[in-house]
Design an enzyme around this catalytic site. Structure first.
Site, PDB file in Angstrom:
ATOM      1  N   ARG A 280      26.472  49.878  32.905  1.00  0.00           N
ATOM      2  CA  ARG A 280      25.595  49.199  32.524  1.00  0.00           C
ATOM      3  C   ARG A 280      26.155  47.586  32.015  1.00  0.00           C
ATOM      4  O   ARG A 280      26.845  47.427  31.053  1.00  0.00           O
ATOM      5  CB  ARG A 280      24.994  49.786  31.157  1.00  0.00           C
ATOM      6  CG  ARG A 280      23.690  48.671  30.840  1.00  0.00           C
ATOM      7  CD  ARG A 280      23.439  49.936  29.884  1.00  0.00           C
ATOM      8  NE  ARG A 280      24.345  49.028  28.474  1.00  0.00           N
ATOM      9  CZ  ARG A 280      24.300  49.834  27.266  1.00  0.00           C
ATOM     10  NH1 ARG A 280      23.921  50.908  27.032  1.00  0.00           N
ATOM     11  NH2 ARG A 280      24.851  49.098  26.483  1.00  0.00           N
ATOM     12  N   HIS A 284      21.759  47.184  26.443  1.00  0.00           N
ATOM     13  CA  HIS A 284      21.061  48.281  26.633  1.00  0.00           C
ATOM     14  C   HIS A 284      19.548  47.744  26.547  1.00  0.00           C
ATOM     15  O   HIS A 284      18.961  48.399  28.286  1.00  0.00           O
ATOM     16  CB  HIS A 284      21.119  49.469  25.551  1.00  0.00           C
ATOM     17  CG  HIS A 284      19.856  51.084  25.292  1.00  0.00           C
ATOM     18  ND1 HIS A 284      19.508  51.818  26.431  1.00  0.00           N
ATOM     19  CD2 HIS A 284      18.917  50.723  24.790  1.00  0.00           C
ATOM     20  CE1 HIS A 284      18.950  52.416  26.488  1.00  0.00           C
ATOM     21  NE2 HIS A 284      18.040  52.143  25.483  1.00  0.00           N
ATOM     22  N   TYR A 293      29.571  47.825  20.107  1.00  0.00           N
ATOM     23  CA  TYR A 293      30.317  49.931  20.294  1.00  0.00           C
ATOM     24  C   TYR A 293      31.272  49.713  22.020  1.00  0.00           C
ATOM     25  O   TYR A 293      32.220  50.514  21.948  1.00  0.00           O
ATOM     26  CB  TYR A 293      29.593  49.996  20.149  1.00  0.00           C
ATOM     27  CG  TYR A 293      28.241  49.990  21.811  1.00  0.00           C
ATOM     28  CD1 TYR A 293      28.294  50.397  22.944  1.00  0.00           C
ATOM     29  CD2 TYR A 293      27.320  49.516  20.824  1.00  0.00           C
ATOM     30  CE1 TYR A 293      27.695  49.958  23.299  1.00  0.00           C
ATOM     31  CE2 TYR A 293      25.854  48.591  21.325  1.00  0.00           C
ATOM     32  CZ  TYR A 293      25.873  49.525  23.117  1.00  0.00           C
ATOM     33  OH  TYR A 293      25.312  49.116  24.124  1.00  0.00           O
TER      34      TYR A 293
END
Length: 386
Positions: A280, A284, A293
């Site tokens: 990805r 998100h 993160y």
């Protein structure tokens, strides 16, 4: 056409360490390679070139849909948007492997698959703008409504596949009748109970369903290492059906593997789990900040595996496309962007009374009373404004 036994045997060998784990037919450098047990037949050289050019066009337009929707959200035109940046090959490869009668059960991120099924991407944006619950008719495209509840669509897919069995639309040998079902979900959803229950039912009833997991390696902010100690495709073995891991940034490999798995389903050989190993590259959703993160180095490494760029390199290197072709594709993508920008602002706000429609096949007295009370409540504001 990929032969079904080859895919099954290849996955069995990979389970037991006897074969390459990742199915890849086009490297990040744009070179065609072979994979044991996987054959890709796109017809004559001319047909193959046209098909691959089509894959490229689909991915470029799909990426424009994604980036345009992201920009619209940033400008306040959408409430939220679920990005697919970097996952175009997984979606276009699998989406183009579908036949007209096959049915798709998506999550909320299958914008490329929706495009392959003929949906106007503007219909997707209405959902994220909050003016409808999904404007498309699932029966018209054999493409279900987006599912927000994580993993729930896998059970829906298995139930539909059981219905297909009972309708006698599996294993007849009629290419226009035999039906496969495909359920999309992410690596995060693989930890949900619904997904594992779907695996159990699919195996128990030998349903014609393909579980297509886009492993983009992040369940929002949780890495895949915290969810599974083994590659996700190997989980299928515990449920009694084959699993295979494919390079999710390789549109050719994704197409070949999905085509074979769907054919296996249509012939009555039961379920398959495909793990499309991808990344990805975006967030998100537009409410997420991935810089909190994950390391930027990982993102930069995966940019070198960009699914669109590898097809472009292949086409150029083999003289299958010229600058005129690429310019035409960019122009088509630009027109899509214009369509979405103009269309989303023109979407009408819904009538609040519409929430009472289509709740039941026939209106109940109780619901009708609630509707009338709500209509009177809304009417009181109109009277006060006079």
């Amino acid at each position: 056409m990929t032969s079904v036994p080859d895919v099954f045997h290849a996955s069995q060998a990979a389970w037991h360490g006897g074969g390459p784990e990742l199915v890849q037919l086009l490297t990040p450098e744009g070179e065609r390679v072979e994979h044991p047990g996987i054959a890709l037949d796109l017809g004559s050289p001319e047909q193959e070139a046209e098909t691959i050019r089509g894959f490229y066009r689909d991915m470029v337009v799909t990426r424009r849909i994604d980036t345009e929707a992201t920009a619209l959200q940033r400008h306040g035109e959408l409430g939220i948007w679920a990005q697919l940046l970097g996952q175009e090959a997984a979606q276009i490869g699998s989406g183009r492997a579908l036949r007209a009668q096959d049915f798709v059960f998506p999550t909320y991120r299958e914008h490329g698959v929706a495009y392959c099924r003929g949906l106007d991407p503007l219909d997707l944006l209405g959902l994220f703008r909050g003016v409808d619950h999904g404007r498309w008719d699932p029966a018209a495209h054999n493409f279900g409504l987006y599912t927000i509840v994580i993993g729930a669509q896998t059970l829906h897919a298995v139930g539909y596949a059981m219905g297909v069995q009972r309708d006698g639309a599996v294993g007849t040998g009629d290419d226009d009748r035999d039906t496969g079902v495909i359920a999309y979900f992410g690596d995060g959803a693989s930890s949900q109970g619904d997904v594992n229950e779907a695996f159990i039912f699919a195996a128990s009833y030998n349903t014609p369903v393909v579980f297509f997991c886009q492993n983009n390696q992040w369940a929002i902010s949780e890495p895949i290492e915290r969810q599974s100690r083994i590659p996700l495709y190997q989980r299928a073995l515990g449920f009694g059906f084959p699993g295979v891991r494919v390079d999710g940034n390789d549109v050719l490999a994704t197409y070949a593997v999905t085509q074979a798995a769907l054919q296996r389903a249509r012939e009555g050989q039961g379920p398959t789990l495909i793990e499309a190993y991808t990344y990805r590259m975006g967030a998100h959703t537009t409410t997420d900040d991935p810089t909190r993160y994950r390391h930027n180095d990982d993102l930069e490494r995966w940019k070198l595996k960009d699914p669109i760029e590898r097809v472009r390199v292949y086409l150029v290197r083999n003289g299958l496309a010229d600058e005129g072709f690429f310019a035409d594709v960019e122009a088509e993508a630009a027109r899509m962007g214009e369509h979405l920008r103009a269309g989303v602002r023109a979407l009408a706000d819904p009538d609040p009374r519409g929430i009472f429609d289509l709740v039941y096949a026939e209106q109940t007295p109780e619901l009708a009373a609630q509707r009338d009370e709500f209509a009177a409540y809304l009417g009181s504001f109109e009277e006060a404004g006079r």
